[in-house]
Scaffold this motif. Structure first.
Motif, PDB file in Angstrom:
ATOM      1  N   GLY A  80       0.756  -1.231   0.000  1.00  0.00           N
ATOM      2  CA  GLY A  80       0.000   0.000   0.000  1.00  0.00           C
ATOM      3  C   GLY A  80       0.789   1.286   0.000  1.00  0.00           C
ATOM      4  O   GLY A  80       0.199   2.368   0.076  1.00  0.00           O
ATOM      5  N   ARG A  81       2.126   1.230  -0.146  1.00  0.00           N
ATOM      6  CA  ARG A  81       2.897   2.464  -0.066  1.00  0.00           C
ATOM      7  C   ARG A  81       4.209   2.364  -0.845  1.00  0.00           C
ATOM      8  O   ARG A  81       4.890   1.349  -0.794  1.00  0.00           O
ATOM      9  CB  ARG A  81       3.186   2.800   1.393  1.00  0.00           C
ATOM     10  CG  ARG A  81       3.768   4.190   1.611  1.00  0.00           C
ATOM     11  CD  ARG A  81       3.906   4.478   3.096  1.00  0.00           C
ATOM     12  NE  ARG A  81       4.367   5.841   3.338  1.00  0.00           N
ATOM     13  CZ  ARG A  81       4.663   6.319   4.529  1.00  0.00           C
ATOM     14  NH1 ARG A  81       4.552   5.539   5.608  1.00  0.00           N
ATOM     15  NH2 ARG A  81       5.077   7.573   4.680  1.00  0.00           N
ATOM     16  N   ASP A  92       5.812  10.160  -1.819  1.00  0.00           N
ATOM     17  CA  ASP A  92       5.119   9.213  -0.946  1.00  0.00           C
ATOM     18  C   ASP A  92       3.815   8.868  -1.661  1.00  0.00           C
ATOM     19  O   ASP A  92       2.917   9.705  -1.769  1.00  0.00           O
ATOM     20  CB  ASP A  92       4.845   9.841   0.417  1.00  0.00           C
ATOM     21  CG  ASP A  92       4.348   8.820   1.436  1.00  0.00           C
ATOM     22  OD1 ASP A  92       3.831   7.756   1.025  1.00  0.00           O
ATOM     23  OD2 ASP A  92       4.470   9.090   2.641  1.00  0.00           O
ATOM     24  N   ARG A  94       0.463   6.377  -2.146  1.00  0.00           N
ATOM     25  CA  ARG A  94      -0.441   5.400  -1.550  1.00  0.00           C
ATOM     26  C   ARG A  94      -1.054   4.580  -2.672  1.00  0.00           C
ATOM     27  O   ARG A  94      -1.557   5.133  -3.649  1.00  0.00           O
ATOM     28  CB  ARG A  94      -1.535   6.098  -0.742  1.00  0.00           C
ATOM     29  CG  ARG A  94      -1.002   6.932   0.411  1.00  0.00           C
ATOM     30  CD  ARG A  94      -0.444   6.072   1.530  1.00  0.00           C
ATOM     31  NE  ARG A  94       0.109   6.891   2.610  1.00  0.00           N
ATOM     32  CZ  ARG A  94       0.452   6.403   3.797  1.00  0.00           C
ATOM     33  NH1 ARG A  94       0.307   5.106   4.044  1.00  0.00           N
ATOM     34  NH2 ARG A  94       0.953   7.201   4.718  1.00  0.00           N
ATOM     35  N   SER A 157      -3.064   8.450  -3.819  1.00  0.00           N
ATOM     36  CA  SER A 157      -2.615   9.779  -3.391  1.00  0.00           C
ATOM     37  C   SER A 157      -1.118   9.910  -3.609  1.00  0.00           C
ATOM     38  O   SER A 157      -0.394   8.909  -3.713  1.00  0.00           O
ATOM     39  CB  SER A 157      -2.945  10.035  -1.914  1.00  0.00           C
ATOM     40  OG  SER A 157      -2.131   9.241  -1.063  1.00  0.00           O
TER      41      SER A 157
END
Length: 212
Positions: A80-81, A92, A94, A157
Motif C-alpha cells: 500500500g505504499r 510518498d 499510496r 494519493s
C-alpha cells in the motif's frame, strides 16, 4: 547472447503542479536491484534520475531526456505504499486495490503475459483502451521494445517535491509523458511489468535481446 529478464514494477503519477513522474522499482536484473525515476515538468523538461552511470547509459540508449542526473535514489515499496527519495525527488505514494484491468491481466498465465508475442497481440487494444499507452514500439538506436504487464493497481494519493518545489495533489498523467513511444496509463497506477528490449547487433548479423 541469451535474453535477460528484468522483473519489476512501474508507478506512473501526475500532479496538480503539472509534474508527471514515472518510477521504476526493479527487483531482479543483470544490473542488480535498483530504482530510477523519469520526471517531466509542466513546461515539458524531461529529466532522468539514475543511481549509476551504468544504469543511466542503458536507459539513455532507449529513451529521450533533456537532462540526466546520476544521484542516489531509493525506492522502498511495501503493502500500500511507495517511498522514493533522492536529492532531486521525494515521493510518498499510496497504492489502492487491483484495478479491473489488473484482474484481467491476472487471468493470463505469467509466461504468456510477459512475452513479446503477447505484447504484439494486445498492442492494438492498449492503444484504444489506454490513451498514450503502447505495448510495443521502436526505441532509439534501432531497439525494439515490448511491455508485458501482469498486474495493475491504482495509486490513490501522492505527496512530495521535485527540486524543492511541492508537487501538489494527485492528478491524471496528462498530457502523456514523452520519454519514449509509450506513456504510463492516464489514471495513476502501479504496473507489474517485464519489458523486452531487442537491440541490433553492431555487426548487423543478429539481434541481442534484453528483457527489462
Amino acid at each position: 547472447m541469451p535474453a535477460q529478464r528484468f522483473h519489476g514494477q512501474i508507478a506512473g503519477v501526475g500532479s496538480t503542479s503539472g509534474v508527471r513522474v514515472v518510477i521504476g522499482s526493479w527487483r531482479r536484473t543483470p544490473l542488480g536491484t535498483f530504482g530510477d525515476a523519469m520526471v517531466e515538468t509542466a513546461s515539458g523538461h524531461r529529466v532522468l534520475l539514475a543511481p549509476s552511470a551504468e544504469v543511466a547509459a542503458f536507459i539513455e540508449a532507449t529513451y529521450v531526456f533533456d537532462e540526466v542526473r546520476i544521484e542516489p535514489i531509493s525506492v522502498a515499496t511495501d503493502a500500500g505504499r511507495w517511498r522514493v527519495a533522492s536529492p532531486s525527488l521525494t515521493l510518498d505514494l499510496r497504492v489502492g486495490g487491483r484495478m479491473p484491468l489488473g484482474r484481467l491481466l491476472r487471468l493470463v498465465p505469467g509466461r504468456v503475459a510477459a512475452s513479446p508475442a503477447w505484447a504484439t497481440v494486445v498492442d492494438p487494444v492498449a492503444r484504444v483502451a489506454l490513451r498514450g499507452v503502447r505495448t510495443r514500439g521502436t526505441a532509439l538506436a534501432g531497439r525494439r521494445e515490448y511491455y508485458g504487464a501482469t498486474d495493475l493497481h491504482a495509486v490513490t494519493s501522492v505527496a512530495g517535491t521535485f527540486d524543492d518545489e511541492r508537487l501538489g495533489a494527485l492528478a491524471a498523467v496528462d498530457p502523456p509523458c514523452r520519454f519514449g513511444f509509450s506513456s504510463t496509463p492516464r489514471r495513476p497506477a502501479v504496473t507489474t511489468v517485464v519489458t523486452t528490449v531487442v537491440t541490433p547487433d553492431p555487426s548487423g548479423c543478429r539481434e541481442v535481446g534484453t528483457r527489462l
